[in-house]
Design a protein around this motif. Structure first.
Motif, PDB file in Angstrom:
ATOM      1  N   ARG B  28       0.814  -1.221   0.000  1.00  0.00           N
ATOM      2  CA  ARG B  28       0.000   0.000   0.000  1.00  0.00           C
ATOM      3  C   ARG B  28       0.847   1.271   0.000  1.00  0.00           C
ATOM      4  NH1 ARG B  28      -5.209   0.267   0.328  1.00  0.00           N
ATOM      5  NH2 ARG B  28      -6.417  -1.608   0.740  1.00  0.00           N
ATOM      6  N   GLY B  29       2.116   1.138   0.375  1.00  0.00           N
ATOM      7  CA  GLY B  29       3.003   2.296   0.388  1.00  0.00           C
ATOM      8  C   GLY B  29       3.578   2.652  -0.973  1.00  0.00           C
ATOM      9  N   SER B  30       3.245   1.900  -1.997  1.00  0.00           N
ATOM     10  CA  SER B  30       3.782   2.149  -3.330  1.00  0.00           C
ATOM     11  C   SER B  30       3.359   3.522  -3.833  1.00  0.00           C
ATOM     12  CB  SER B  30       3.306   1.072  -4.299  1.00  0.00           C
ATOM     13  OG  SER B  30       3.769  -0.199  -3.881  1.00  0.00           O
ATOM     14  N   GLN B  31       4.304   4.203  -4.478  1.00  0.00           N
ATOM     15  CA  GLN B  31       4.087   5.592  -4.874  1.00  0.00           C
ATOM     16  C   GLN B  31       4.209   5.830  -6.376  1.00  0.00           C
ATOM     17  OE1 GLN B  31       3.264   8.132  -2.795  1.00  0.00           O
ATOM     18  NE2 GLN B  31       3.151   6.668  -1.103  1.00  0.00           N
ATOM     19  N   SER B  32       5.010   5.027  -7.039  1.00  0.00           N
ATOM     20  CA  SER B  32       5.297   5.269  -8.455  1.00  0.00           C
ATOM     21  C   SER B  32       5.068   3.980  -9.218  1.00  0.00           C
ATOM     22  CB  SER B  32       6.753   5.711  -8.638  1.00  0.00           C
ATOM     23  OG  SER B  32       7.079   6.777  -7.783  1.00  0.00           O
ATOM     24  N   PHE B  33       4.503   4.149 -10.446  1.00  0.00           N
ATOM     25  CA  PHE B  33       4.066   2.975 -11.199  1.00  0.00           C
ATOM     26  C   PHE B  33       4.477   3.140 -12.654  1.00  0.00           C
ATOM     27  CE2 PHE B  33       1.545   1.600  -7.644  1.00  0.00           C
ATOM     28  CZ  PHE B  33       1.313   2.789  -6.976  1.00  0.00           C
ATOM     29  N   PHE B  34       4.948   2.057 -13.236  1.00  0.00           N
ATOM     30  CA  PHE B  34       5.544   2.156 -14.556  1.00  0.00           C
ATOM     31  C   PHE B  34       5.073   1.003 -15.426  1.00  0.00           C
ATOM     32  CE2 PHE B  34       8.372   5.341 -12.981  1.00  0.00           C
ATOM     33  CZ  PHE B  34       8.635   4.967 -11.669  1.00  0.00           C
ATOM     34  N   TRP B  35       4.944   1.301 -16.713  1.00  0.00           N
ATOM     35  CA  TRP B  35       4.686   0.266 -17.714  1.00  0.00           C
ATOM     36  C   TRP B  35       5.855   0.232 -18.693  1.00  0.00           C
ATOM     37  CZ3 TRP B  35       1.177  -3.491 -17.602  1.00  0.00           C
ATOM     38  CH2 TRP B  35       0.049  -3.332 -16.787  1.00  0.00           C
ATOM     39  N   LEU B  65      -4.569   4.534 -12.591  1.00  0.00           N
ATOM     40  CA  LEU B  65      -4.100   4.150 -11.269  1.00  0.00           C
ATOM     41  C   LEU B  65      -5.220   4.293 -10.247  1.00  0.00           C
ATOM     42  CD1 LEU B  65      -1.886   3.400  -9.220  1.00  0.00           C
ATOM     43  CD2 LEU B  65      -1.249   5.840  -9.172  1.00  0.00           C
ATOM     44  N   ASN B  66      -5.396   3.260  -9.443  1.00  0.00           N
ATOM     45  CA  ASN B  66      -6.356   3.276  -8.342  1.00  0.00           C
ATOM     46  C   ASN B  66      -5.638   2.744  -7.108  1.00  0.00           C
ATOM     47  OD1 ASN B  66      -8.360   2.575  -6.426  1.00  0.00           O
ATOM     48  ND2 ASN B  66      -9.907   2.466  -8.033  1.00  0.00           N
ATOM     49  N   LYS B  67      -5.139   3.662  -6.296  1.00  0.00           N
ATOM     50  CA  LYS B  67      -4.349   3.242  -5.130  1.00  0.00           C
ATOM     51  C   LYS B  67      -5.213   2.573  -4.077  1.00  0.00           C
ATOM     52  CE  LYS B  67      -0.565   6.574  -5.508  1.00  0.00           C
ATOM     53  NZ  LYS B  67       0.186   7.652  -4.825  1.00  0.00           N
ATOM     54  N   ALA B  68      -6.466   2.954  -3.949  1.00  0.00           N
ATOM     55  CA  ALA B  68      -7.338   2.334  -2.948  1.00  0.00           C
ATOM     56  C   ALA B  68      -7.537   0.862  -3.245  1.00  0.00           C
ATOM     57  CB  ALA B  68      -8.673   3.065  -2.898  1.00  0.00           C
ATOM     58  N   SER B  69      -7.650   0.529  -4.515  1.00  0.00           N
ATOM     59  CA  SER B  69      -7.836  -0.865  -4.926  1.00  0.00           C
ATOM     60  C   SER B  69      -6.522  -1.537  -5.280  1.00  0.00           C
ATOM     61  CB  SER B  69      -8.792  -0.937  -6.120  1.00  0.00           C
ATOM     62  OG  SER B  69     -10.060  -0.398  -5.779  1.00  0.00           O
ATOM     63  N   GLN B  70      -5.439  -0.798  -5.250  1.00  0.00           N
ATOM     64  CA  GLN B  70      -4.098  -1.329  -5.509  1.00  0.00           C
ATOM     65  C   GLN B  70      -3.995  -1.972  -6.895  1.00  0.00           C
ATOM     66  OE1 GLN B  70      -3.992  -2.647  -0.966  1.00  0.00           O
ATOM     67  NE2 GLN B  70      -2.077  -3.180  -1.992  1.00  0.00           N
ATOM     68  N   TYR B  71      -4.490  -1.252  -7.887  1.00  0.00           N
ATOM     69  CA  TYR B  71      -4.265  -1.744  -9.230  1.00  0.00           C
ATOM     70  C   TYR B  71      -3.899  -0.594 -10.166  1.00  0.00           C
ATOM     71  CZ  TYR B  71      -8.662  -0.211 -11.468  1.00  0.00           C
ATOM     72  OH  TYR B  71      -9.678   0.531 -11.998  1.00  0.00           O
ATOM     73  N   VAL B  72      -3.197  -0.978 -11.186  1.00  0.00           N
ATOM     74  CA  VAL B  72      -2.809  -0.051 -12.239  1.00  0.00           C
ATOM     75  C   VAL B  72      -3.040  -0.753 -13.565  1.00  0.00           C
ATOM     76  CG1 VAL B  72      -0.372  -0.736 -12.040  1.00  0.00           C
ATOM     77  CG2 VAL B  72      -0.957   1.429 -13.120  1.00  0.00           C
ATOM     78  N   SER B  73      -3.552  -0.025 -14.548  1.00  0.00           N
ATOM     79  CA  SER B  73      -3.839  -0.640 -15.835  1.00  0.00           C
ATOM     80  C   SER B  73      -3.267   0.205 -16.966  1.00  0.00           C
ATOM     81  CB  SER B  73      -5.344  -0.832 -16.016  1.00  0.00           C
ATOM     82  OG  SER B  73      -6.001   0.416 -15.999  1.00  0.00           O
ATOM     83  N   LEU B  74      -3.135  -0.436 -18.104  1.00  0.00           N
ATOM     84  CA  LEU B  74      -2.665   0.231 -19.310  1.00  0.00           C
ATOM     85  C   LEU B  74      -3.644  -0.079 -20.428  1.00  0.00           C
ATOM     86  CD1 LEU B  74      -0.317   1.810 -20.751  1.00  0.00           C
ATOM     87  CD2 LEU B  74       0.562  -0.436 -21.434  1.00  0.00           C
ATOM     88  N   LEU B  75      -4.174   0.967 -21.034  1.00  0.00           N
ATOM     89  CA  LEU B  75      -5.056   0.810 -22.183  1.00  0.00           C
ATOM     90  C   LEU B  75      -4.295   1.238 -23.436  1.00  0.00           C
ATOM     91  CD1 LEU B  75      -8.358   2.401 -20.811  1.00  0.00           C
ATOM     92  CD2 LEU B  75      -7.662   0.005 -20.760  1.00  0.00           C
ATOM     93  N   ILE B  76      -4.405   0.422 -24.460  1.00  0.00           N
ATOM     94  CA  ILE B  76      -3.808   0.755 -25.751  1.00  0.00           C
ATOM     95  C   ILE B  76      -4.947   0.880 -26.747  1.00  0.00           C
ATOM     96  CG2 ILE B  76      -2.130   0.109 -27.502  1.00  0.00           C
ATOM     97  CD1 ILE B  76      -0.786  -1.699 -25.447  1.00  0.00           C
ATOM     98  N   ARG B  77      -5.178   2.070 -27.226  1.00  0.00           N
ATOM     99  CA  ARG B  77      -6.257   2.292 -28.204  1.00  0.00           C
ATOM    100  C   ARG B  77      -5.738   2.034 -29.612  1.00  0.00           C
ATOM    101  NH1 ARG B  77      -6.411   6.231 -24.749  1.00  0.00           N
ATOM    102  NH2 ARG B  77      -5.211   7.632 -26.081  1.00  0.00           N
TER     103      ARG B  77
END
Lengths: 115, 110
Positions: B28-35, B65-77
Protein backbone atom coordinates in the motif's frame (compact mmCIF):
# COMPACT_ATOMS: atom_id res chain seq x y z
CA UNK A 1 23.41 10.21 -28.00
CA UNK A 2 22.66 9.54 -24.34
CA UNK A 3 22.04 6.01 -23.33
CA UNK A 4 23.16 2.79 -21.77
CA UNK A 5 25.47 0.37 -23.52
CA UNK A 6 26.11 -3.25 -22.66
CA UNK A 7 28.71 -5.46 -24.17
CA UNK A 8 28.94 -7.98 -25.54
CA UNK A 9 25.48 -8.73 -26.91
CA UNK A 10 26.09 -12.49 -26.80
CA UNK A 11 28.59 -14.28 -24.60
CA UNK A 12 29.49 -17.94 -24.45
CA UNK A 13 31.53 -19.44 -21.65
CA UNK A 14 32.52 -22.83 -20.34
CA UNK A 15 31.29 -23.89 -16.93
CA UNK A 16 33.72 -22.97 -14.18
CA UNK A 17 34.92 -19.74 -15.78
CA UNK A 18 34.24 -16.29 -14.40
CA UNK A 19 32.89 -13.75 -16.87
CA UNK A 20 32.46 -9.98 -16.66
CA UNK A 21 29.60 -8.12 -18.32
CA UNK A 22 30.07 -4.47 -19.15
CA UNK A 23 27.55 -1.67 -18.53
CA UNK A 24 28.21 1.98 -19.30
CA UNK A 25 25.86 4.96 -19.17
CA UNK A 26 26.26 8.59 -20.23
CA UNK A 27 22.95 9.80 -18.80
CA UNK A 28 24.62 11.20 -15.67
CA UNK A 29 22.42 8.89 -13.60
CA UNK A 30 23.39 8.20 -10.02
CA UNK A 31 21.77 4.78 -9.64
CA UNK A 32 22.57 1.66 -11.65
CA UNK A 33 21.12 -1.84 -11.54
CA UNK A 34 21.70 -5.36 -12.74
CA UNK A 35 18.81 -7.70 -13.44
CA UNK A 36 18.55 -11.23 -14.68
CA UNK A 37 15.69 -12.45 -16.85
CA UNK A 38 14.96 -16.11 -17.50
CA UNK A 39 12.54 -17.31 -20.19
CA UNK A 40 8.94 -16.59 -19.28
CA UNK A 41 9.92 -14.90 -16.05
CA UNK A 42 10.09 -11.37 -14.74
CA UNK A 43 13.14 -9.35 -13.88
CA UNK A 44 15.08 -10.30 -10.78
CA UNK A 45 17.40 -7.78 -9.15
CA UNK A 46 21.00 -8.94 -8.69
CA UNK A 47 22.82 -5.85 -7.42
CA UNK A 48 22.26 -2.12 -7.43
CA UNK A 49 24.32 0.96 -6.71
CA UNK A 50 23.06 4.36 -5.66
CA UNK A 51 26.42 6.10 -5.60
CA UNK A 52 30.03 5.56 -6.62
CA UNK A 53 31.97 3.09 -4.45
CA UNK A 54 28.79 1.73 -2.87
CA UNK A 55 26.44 -1.06 -3.88
CA UNK A 56 23.81 -3.31 -2.33
CA UNK A 57 22.73 -6.88 -2.89
CA UNK A 58 19.45 -7.49 -4.60
CA UNK A 59 17.28 -10.57 -4.36
CA UNK A 60 19.62 -13.01 -6.10
CA UNK A 61 23.20 -11.77 -5.45
CA UNK A 62 24.75 -15.15 -4.71
CA UNK A 63 27.37 -16.07 -7.29
CA UNK A 64 27.69 -12.52 -8.62
CA UNK A 65 29.93 -9.55 -7.84
CA UNK A 66 29.98 -5.91 -8.93
CA UNK A 67 32.06 -2.76 -8.63
CA UNK A 68 31.22 0.93 -9.01
CA UNK A 69 34.48 2.80 -9.35
CA UNK A 70 33.07 5.37 -11.77
CA UNK A 71 29.61 6.92 -12.03
CA UNK A 72 29.34 5.81 -15.65
CA UNK A 73 30.28 2.17 -15.19
CA UNK A 74 28.82 -0.78 -13.29
CA UNK A 75 30.36 -4.09 -14.43
CA UNK A 76 28.91 -7.41 -13.29
CA UNK A 77 31.03 -10.53 -12.78
CA UNK A 78 29.29 -13.87 -12.99
CA UNK A 79 31.44 -16.24 -10.97
CA UNK A 80 31.77 -20.00 -11.17
CA UNK A 81 29.74 -20.16 -7.92
CA UNK A 82 26.57 -19.13 -9.78
CA UNK A 83 24.77 -22.43 -10.32
CA UNK A 84 22.58 -21.47 -13.30
CA UNK A 85 24.28 -18.55 -15.04
CA UNK A 86 22.68 -18.93 -18.47
CA UNK A 87 20.24 -16.02 -18.76
CA UNK A 88 19.56 -12.61 -20.28
CA UNK A 89 21.34 -9.94 -18.22
CA UNK A 90 19.98 -6.41 -18.19
CA UNK A 91 21.62 -3.26 -16.89
CA UNK A 92 19.53 -0.21 -16.03
CA UNK A 93 20.04 3.25 -14.60
CA UNK A 94 17.93 5.94 -12.96
CA UNK A 95 18.45 9.44 -11.58
CA UNK A 96 17.84 8.09 -8.09
CA UNK A 97 15.95 10.16 -5.47
CA UNK A 98 13.56 13.06 -5.95
CA UNK A 99 10.38 13.50 -7.93
CA UNK A 100 9.95 11.33 -11.02
CA UNK A 101 13.44 9.99 -10.54
CA UNK A 102 12.71 6.31 -10.08
CA UNK A 103 12.19 5.69 -13.77
CA UNK A 104 14.69 3.09 -14.88
CA UNK A 105 16.11 2.92 -18.38
CA UNK A 106 17.56 -0.28 -19.73
CA UNK A 107 20.52 -1.16 -21.88
CA UNK A 108 20.16 -3.65 -24.75
CA UNK A 109 21.16 -6.62 -22.60
CA UNK A 110 23.76 -9.40 -22.74
CA UNK A 111 22.66 -12.95 -23.42
CA UNK A 112 25.02 -15.28 -21.54
CA UNK A 113 25.22 -18.97 -22.34
CA UNK A 114 27.31 -21.24 -20.14
CA UNK A 115 27.90 -24.84 -21.23
CA UNK B 1 7.29 -9.88 0.37
CA UNK B 2 6.20 -7.12 -1.98
CA UNK B 3 4.47 -8.50 -5.06
CA UNK B 4 3.28 -7.29 -8.42
CA UNK B 5 0.82 -9.56 -10.20
CA UNK B 6 -0.05 -9.68 -13.88
CA UNK B 7 -1.96 -12.16 -16.00
CA UNK B 8 0.61 -13.82 -18.23
CA UNK B 9 -1.74 -13.99 -21.22
CA UNK B 10 -1.57 -14.12 -24.10
CA UNK B 11 -4.12 -11.39 -24.52
CA UNK B 12 -5.29 -11.50 -28.13
CA UNK B 13 -7.04 -8.49 -29.64
CA UNK B 14 -7.90 -7.60 -33.24
CA UNK B 15 -6.19 -4.70 -34.96
CA UNK B 16 -7.94 -1.43 -34.14
CA UNK B 17 -9.39 -2.65 -30.84
CA UNK B 18 -8.57 -1.47 -27.32
CA UNK B 19 -6.16 -3.67 -25.39
CA UNK B 20 -6.53 -3.56 -21.61
CA UNK B 21 -3.66 -4.76 -19.44
CA UNK B 22 -3.99 -5.02 -15.69
CA UNK B 23 -1.63 -5.16 -12.73
CA UNK B 24 -2.17 -5.44 -8.99
CA UNK B 25 0.37 -4.78 -6.26
CA UNK B 26 0.60 -5.75 -2.62
CA UNK B 27 2.38 -2.83 -0.96
CA UNK B 28 0.00 0.00 0.00
CA UNK B 29 3.00 2.30 0.39
CA UNK B 30 3.78 2.15 -3.33
CA UNK B 31 4.09 5.59 -4.87
CA UNK B 32 5.30 5.27 -8.45
CA UNK B 33 4.07 2.98 -11.20
CA UNK B 34 5.54 2.16 -14.56
CA UNK B 35 4.69 0.27 -17.71
CA UNK B 36 7.43 -1.21 -19.87
CA UNK B 37 7.11 -2.79 -23.29
CA UNK B 38 9.45 -5.66 -24.14
CA UNK B 39 9.67 -7.09 -27.62
CA UNK B 40 10.85 -10.68 -27.92
CA UNK B 41 14.62 -10.88 -27.46
CA UNK B 42 14.94 -7.19 -26.62
CA UNK B 43 15.28 -5.17 -23.43
CA UNK B 44 12.35 -3.41 -21.70
CA UNK B 45 11.41 0.08 -22.86
CA UNK B 46 9.65 2.53 -20.54
CA UNK B 47 6.37 3.66 -22.10
CA UNK B 48 4.35 5.15 -19.23
CA UNK B 49 4.85 6.43 -15.69
CA UNK B 50 2.02 7.34 -13.34
CA UNK B 51 2.19 8.74 -9.83
CA UNK B 52 -1.33 10.00 -8.97
CA UNK B 53 -4.75 8.38 -8.91
CA UNK B 54 -6.66 8.71 -12.15
CA UNK B 55 -5.78 8.55 -15.79
CA UNK B 56 -2.70 9.66 -17.68
CA UNK B 57 -2.78 9.73 -21.46
CA UNK B 58 0.11 9.69 -23.91
CA UNK B 59 -0.85 9.19 -27.52
CA UNK B 60 -2.60 5.84 -27.88
CA UNK B 61 -1.63 4.82 -24.36
CA UNK B 62 -3.58 5.54 -21.18
CA UNK B 63 -2.38 4.49 -17.74
CA UNK B 64 -4.95 4.24 -14.95
CA UNK B 65 -4.10 4.15 -11.27
CA UNK B 66 -6.36 3.28 -8.34
CA UNK B 67 -4.35 3.24 -5.13
CA UNK B 68 -7.34 2.33 -2.95
CA UNK B 69 -7.84 -0.86 -4.93
CA UNK B 70 -4.10 -1.33 -5.51
CA UNK B 71 -4.26 -1.74 -9.23
CA UNK B 72 -2.81 -0.05 -12.24
CA UNK B 73 -3.84 -0.64 -15.84
CA UNK B 74 -2.67 0.23 -19.31
CA UNK B 75 -5.06 0.81 -22.18
CA UNK B 76 -3.81 0.75 -25.75
CA UNK B 77 -6.26 2.29 -28.20
CA UNK B 78 -6.31 1.45 -31.90
CA UNK B 79 -4.04 -1.54 -31.29
CA UNK B 80 -1.58 -2.33 -34.06
CA UNK B 81 0.31 -5.54 -34.83
CA UNK B 82 3.47 -3.62 -33.86
CA UNK B 83 2.07 -3.40 -30.31
CA UNK B 84 2.48 -7.16 -29.99
CA UNK B 85 4.94 -7.55 -27.12
CA UNK B 86 5.15 -8.37 -23.44
CA UNK B 87 4.10 -5.54 -21.14
CA UNK B 88 5.75 -5.36 -17.73
CA UNK B 89 4.25 -3.52 -14.79
CA UNK B 90 6.69 -2.12 -12.21
CA UNK B 91 6.07 -0.53 -8.84
CA UNK B 92 8.24 1.61 -6.58
CA UNK B 93 7.83 2.54 -2.93
CA UNK B 94 10.13 5.57 -2.97
CA UNK B 95 13.23 3.49 -2.61
CA UNK B 96 15.64 3.15 -5.51
CA UNK B 97 14.27 -0.28 -6.41
CA UNK B 98 11.45 -1.36 -8.69
CA UNK B 99 9.41 -4.52 -8.25
CA UNK B 100 8.45 -6.01 -11.62
CA UNK B 101 5.55 -8.23 -12.54
CA UNK B 102 6.17 -11.20 -14.82
CA UNK B 103 4.45 -9.44 -17.73
CA UNK B 104 1.43 -9.90 -19.95
CA UNK B 105 1.96 -11.02 -23.53
CA UNK B 106 -0.18 -9.06 -25.98
CA UNK B 107 -0.94 -10.33 -29.46
CA UNK B 108 -2.62 -8.01 -31.95
CA UNK B 109 -3.86 -9.84 -35.03
CA UNK B 110 -4.69 -8.22 -38.39
Amino acid sequence: DGGITQSPKYLFRKEGQNVTLSCEQNLNHDAMYWYRQDPGQGLRLIYYSQIVNDFQKGDIAEGYSVSREKKESFPLTVTSAQKNPTAFYLCASSRGGGENSYEQYFGPGTRLTVT
Amino acid sequence: QKEVEQNSGPLSVPEGAIASLNCTYSDRGSQSFFWYRQYSGKSPELIMSIYSNGDKEDGRFTAQLNKASQYVSLLIRDSQPSDSATYLCAVNDNTDKLIFGTGTRLQVFP
